[in-house]
Design an enzyme around this catalytic site. Structure first.
Site, mmCIF file in Angstrom:
data_model
loop_
_atom_site.group_PDB
_atom_site.id
_atom_site.type_symbol
_atom_site.label_atom_id
_atom_site.label_comp_id
_atom_site.label_asym_id
_atom_site.label_seq_id
_atom_site.Cartn_x
_atom_site.Cartn_y
_atom_site.Cartn_z
ATOM 1 N N LYS A 146 50.400 19.929 36.282
ATOM 2 C CA LYS A 146 50.282 21.031 37.232
ATOM 3 C C LYS A 146 49.152 21.969 36.797
ATOM 4 C CE LYS A 146 53.868 23.698 34.835
ATOM 5 N NZ LYS A 146 55.166 24.379 34.961
ATOM 6 N N ARG B 100 66.153 30.441 37.370
ATOM 7 C CA ARG B 100 64.881 30.472 38.094
ATOM 8 C C ARG B 100 64.953 29.526 39.285
ATOM 9 N NH1 ARG B 100 59.548 28.891 34.693
ATOM 10 N NH2 ARG B 100 60.583 26.862 34.844
ATOM 11 N N TYR C 254 31.807 49.069 28.923
ATOM 12 C CA TYR C 254 32.416 50.052 29.803
ATOM 13 C C TYR C 254 33.310 51.017 29.033
ATOM 14 C CZ TYR C 254 31.003 47.600 34.066
ATOM 15 O OH TYR C 254 30.286 47.037 35.088
ATOM 16 N N MET D 207 33.444 41.640 33.810
ATOM 17 C CA MET D 207 33.621 40.552 34.759
ATOM 18 C C MET D 207 32.820 39.309 34.382
ATOM 19 S SD MET D 207 33.039 40.509 38.904
ATOM 20 C CE MET D 207 34.259 41.782 39.192
#
Length: 378
Positions: A37, A135, A254, A302
């Site tokens: 998966k 779950r 930043y 980013m």
């Protein structure tokens, strides 16, 4: 790195196949399936699934129908289970692809049984019993009630999912093993599966007829309290875009979260959180430059990460030279810890902007990069 990519993700398909063999040998007498998966944990279903098939794997688990379709294209003859059940009205698509849903509720069971009747007969499915995760899956009482009067006939597989198999001696694991044994007794003769990657390293009471490793296949450590028995599969390298010298007191990144403690040399890498490298690694992450661990300087942004490369060898510092963010002993488990998460999230979050390079498995494709990122993937 390359003209069109800032970073390269290298996937060693020989190591992937070797890891499957290690896990298969760990569970003698049981079938070793593979969980593929999340695009084979970020490694690419289109290339990972065939490599596992050639290693001997015949049963695969995915989460969604789209992943099952990608897996079918990659391994046409495989048995493919879909862990998240099936969406309402999709039974025909499951039949068309030959997929097996993992059924975990009375509503799913009823709809699947009705669809089987409409489509002309029983179709294979797995029955998921919840033994502690809360779950997905039938409760143990629901499963016991169903055992005597199942509209499915005999499901192809009875399964549950371990909560914390990686934690040595966790009493919850023993309770789950006991609960699952109780359900198994109500379904005599039915193949059963409980063990995930870490569960494969527990005793035979957790292995049953099938084990379903995922993370360990891709190099993650299934035994965190012991040395990792698996081979590394993934390597991530990013190119240096620019080098600069800064003086004591200067800041980087930043919000000026990093301040130079003295004269330092910085390198800016062509990778960031848009590539799946977590921003939470700010202040904790490292990369290897010329074999030297260099700490992150400033916030992961980013598209860029800044490294303090003051201690790196001069010969390794050049525009375009690589810095290794996963590999050379810096494994996915450590990367996850440094980012305040787990290696699973690191692997499955690896982005699509990388130059994905595959090595091993087939001589004719050894070292051949995938021509189009995401090709044949769900």
């Amino acid at each position: 790195m390359t003209e069109s990519h800032g970073a390269r993700l290298t996937v060693d398909l020989d190591a992937l196949a070797a890891n499957w063999r290690i896990l298969a040998a760990q569970a003698p007498g049981a079938e070793c399936a593979a969980v593929i998966k999340a695009d084979a944990y970020g490694c690419g279903i289109a290339r990972a699934a065939p490599a596992l098939w050639r290693a001997g794997c015949r049963t695969f688990f995915v989460a969604h129908l789209s992943e099952a379709q990608a897996a079918r294209a990659a391994v046409p003859e495989a048995v493919i289970y879909v862990l998240n059940g099936f969406p309402p009205g999709s039974a025909a698509a499951y039949r068309a692809g030959g997929f097996r849903p993992v059924l975990g509720s009375r509503a799913e069971i009823a709809e699947w049984a009705q669809a089987c009747r409409a489509l002309g007969g029983a179709l294979p499915a797995a029955l998921h019993v919840d033994t502690g995760m809360n779950r997905l899956g039938l409760s143990v009482p629901e499963a016991l009630d169903l055992a005597g009067d199942s509209p499915l006939g005999a499901p192809a597989l009875l399964m549950s999912h371990l909560v914390s198999a990686e934690v040595a001696g966790d009493p919850l694991t023993a309770r789950q093993v006991a609960e699952f044994a109780r359900v198994r007794a109500a379904f005599p003769g039915m193949p059963a599966s409980l063990a995930n990657s870490s569960g494969t390293f527990l005793g035979p009471e957790a292995r049953h007829q099938m084990v379903r490793p995922g993370y360990a296949l891709y190099g993650g450590n299934p035994t965190p309290d012991r040395p990792n028995p698996m081979r590394p599969v993934v390597r991530l390298d990013a190119g240096i875009l620019q080098l600069r010298a800064v003086s004591r007191g200067e800041t980087a990144g930043y919000n000026a979260r990093w301040t130079a403690p003295g004269p330092r040399r910085l390198a800016t890498l062509s990778i960031g959180y848009a590539d799946g490298y977590p921003r939470s690694a700010t202040g904790q992450g490292v990369a290897l430059v010329g074999g030297v661990r260099c700490p992150f300087a400033g916030t992961v942004s980013m598209d860029l990460i800044i490294l303090d490369v003051t201690d790196a060898p001069e010969a390794a510092l050049a525009r375009g030279a690589p810095a290794t963010l996963i590999g050379e002993g810096l494994d996915v488990d450590e990367v996850g810890r440094r980012a305040g998460t787990i290696g699973y999230e690191i692997l499955t979050g690896l982005g699509k902007r990388f130059d994905r390079h595959y090595i091993g498995d087939e001589p004719e494709t050894r070292g051949e990069p995938l021509s189009r990122v995401g090709e044949g993937q769900g």
